[in-house]
Enzyme design. Structure first.
Site, PDB file in Angstrom:
ATOM      1  N   GLU A   1      -5.034  -4.425  -3.834  1.00 37.89           N
ATOM      2  CA  GLU A   1      -3.850  -3.548  -2.893  1.00 37.89           C
ATOM      3  C   GLU A   1      -2.416  -3.792  -4.180  1.00 37.89           C
ATOM      4  O   GLU A   1      -2.061  -2.329  -4.093  1.00 37.89           O
ATOM      5  CB  GLU A   1      -3.025  -3.947  -2.122  1.00 37.89           C
ATOM      6  CG  GLU A   1      -4.433  -3.278  -0.825  1.00 37.89           C
ATOM      7  CD  GLU A   1      -4.587  -2.190  -0.471  1.00 37.89           C
ATOM      8  OE1 GLU A   1      -3.678  -1.207  -1.330  1.00 37.89           O
ATOM      9  OE2 GLU A   1      -6.011  -1.851   0.155  1.00 37.89           O
TER      10      GLU A   1
ATOM     11  N   TYR B   1       3.161  -1.760   4.414  1.00 35.83           N
ATOM     12  CA  TYR B   1       1.395  -0.476   3.921  1.00 35.83           C
ATOM     13  C   TYR B   1       0.645  -1.628   3.303  1.00 35.83           C
ATOM     14  O   TYR B   1      -0.475  -1.481   3.841  1.00 35.83           O
ATOM     15  CB  TYR B   1       1.940   0.507   3.067  1.00 35.83           C
ATOM     16  CG  TYR B   1       0.979   1.010   2.141  1.00 35.83           C
ATOM     17  CD1 TYR B   1       0.461   2.072   3.131  1.00 35.83           C
ATOM     18  CD2 TYR B   1       0.018   0.088   0.884  1.00 35.83           C
ATOM     19  CE1 TYR B   1      -0.675   2.549   3.165  1.00 35.83           C
ATOM     20  CE2 TYR B   1      -1.449   1.141   0.645  1.00 35.83           C
ATOM     21  CZ  TYR B   1      -1.766   1.969   1.738  1.00 35.83           C
ATOM     22  OH  TYR B   1      -3.054   2.843   1.050  1.00 35.83           O
TER      23      TYR B   1
ATOM     24  N   ASP C   1      -0.308   6.651   4.209  1.00 34.00           N
ATOM     25  CA  ASP C   1       0.118   7.105   3.153  1.00 34.00           C
ATOM     26  C   ASP C   1      -0.043   7.828   2.787  1.00 34.00           C
ATOM     27  O   ASP C   1      -0.050   9.663   3.475  1.00 34.00           O
ATOM     28  CB  ASP C   1      -0.654   6.414   1.963  1.00 34.00           C
ATOM     29  CG  ASP C   1      -2.227   6.739   2.060  1.00 34.00           C
ATOM     30  OD1 ASP C   1      -2.176   7.249   2.291  1.00 34.00           O
ATOM     31  OD2 ASP C   1      -2.899   6.661   0.762  1.00 34.00           O
TER      32      ASP C   1
END
Length: 310
Positions: free
Chosen positions: A45, A135, A153
């Site tokens: 990520e 996020y 997103d």
């Protein structure tokens, strides 16, 4: 629908089932989708922030070869981690520093209520790690522990805006995404809806080419208006895959059936059998049409003939 309200879905179960089935039948094979290790997922990520996923794969594997566990990363020299980041062109070096610091927090038990060496399992706890924003925290909670919220997103906003006419408002997107996500399935759902935005519902849409599972409900597909928050004007039709699909159908309406090398020059003037826009390109195009039930392919005799499906 007002901002912040969840949209009304005529058959939400069918919408959910269609997307999950589409994703599970075929999706891009990124290695971090094959693991539930929170360390490996966090690395992916952080690397993926503003970096194309195809470029991340080799860097992710190299990173894990060098520091295969959160304990190994925590014990590493920070300068070595930053140097790796620079050598692999992964963007802002602060991300490397934060990732190293986050590893130290996990190993040292710096997160409230979590033992040393253990990971927080929800977005709130993961957000206490250095450099881990909402996020990323939700992504790790979803993909490692199946314990996240609906991800929102840019790709997801585009999908929801186009498919269900959700207003361009963060609260409205959050409400719509949450209403759609099935309870306790954040791992598969968030992967699936991001895949939809990354593959089928791109800025220039590939609805038919990728057999988008939401076409029957999609407002944009019905109206032909594919604008979105990150697509302020209608994507160009000229030169698009949609245009050439239409040319194939129109040509076969006139000729009924044609070999690939006879069909190619009739749909684009720069067709060259062995060129960039040659047999390989055309074969992929007509294969998509075949999967959608629009044409039939006959591969007998060592050459492919294309005909309309009657």
């Amino acid at each position: 629908m007002t901002d912040g309200d969840a949209p009304e879905f005529d058959d939400p179960a069918a919408v959910r089932d269609a997307l999950v089935a589409w994703y599970e039948a075929d999706h891009r094979a990124f290695p971090w989708r094959e693991t539930a290790d929170p360390y490996e997922i966090l690395v992916s990520e952080v690397m993926s922030q503003q970096t194309q996923l195809d470029r991340v794969v080799d860097a992710w594997r190299d990173f894990l070869d060098r520091w295969p566990s959160v304990e190994a990363l925590a014990a590493a020299d920070r300068a070595a981690v930053v140097s790796f980041w620079t050598d692999h062109s992964l963007g802002y070096n602060n991300r490397a520093k934060y990732l190293h610091e986050a590893a130290g927090q996990v190993v040292g038990g710096a997160v409230d209520g979590v033992d040393a060496g253990e990971w927080p399992r929800d977005p709130e706890g993961l957000s206490e790690l250095m450099g881990v924003g909402p996020y990323t925290a939700n992504a790790v909670a979803s993909f490692a522990f199946d314990n996240g919220d609906a991800v929102v997103d840019t790709n997801v906003k585009r999908v929801l805006y186009r498919a269900f006419d959700v207003p361009d408002d963060d609260a409205a997107f959050e409400a719509a995404a949450s209403a759609l996500m099935p309870d306790g399935q954040s791992r598969v759902w968030n992967n699936a809806i991001m895949e939809l935005g990354g593959v089928a519902c791109q800025k220039t849409p590939r609805c038919d080419e990728e057999s988008c599972p939401w076409r029957e409900w999609c407002h944009a597909y019905r109206t032909g208006d594919f604008t979105a928050p990150d697509v302020p004007t209608q994507p160009s039709f000229e030169g698009s895959r949609r245009q050439f699909r239409g040319r194939v159908i129109s040509t076969l309406t006139e000729y009924d059936e044609l070999p690939l090398d006879d069909l190619g020059p009739r749909i684009r003037v720069d067709y060259a059998p062995d060129g960039e826009y040659g047999r390989g390109w055309l074969r992929e195009l007509v294969s998509d049409l075949s999967e959608d039930g629009l044409v039939e392919l006959d591969d007998r005799g060592g050459a492919t003939t294309v005909r309309l499906r009657r």
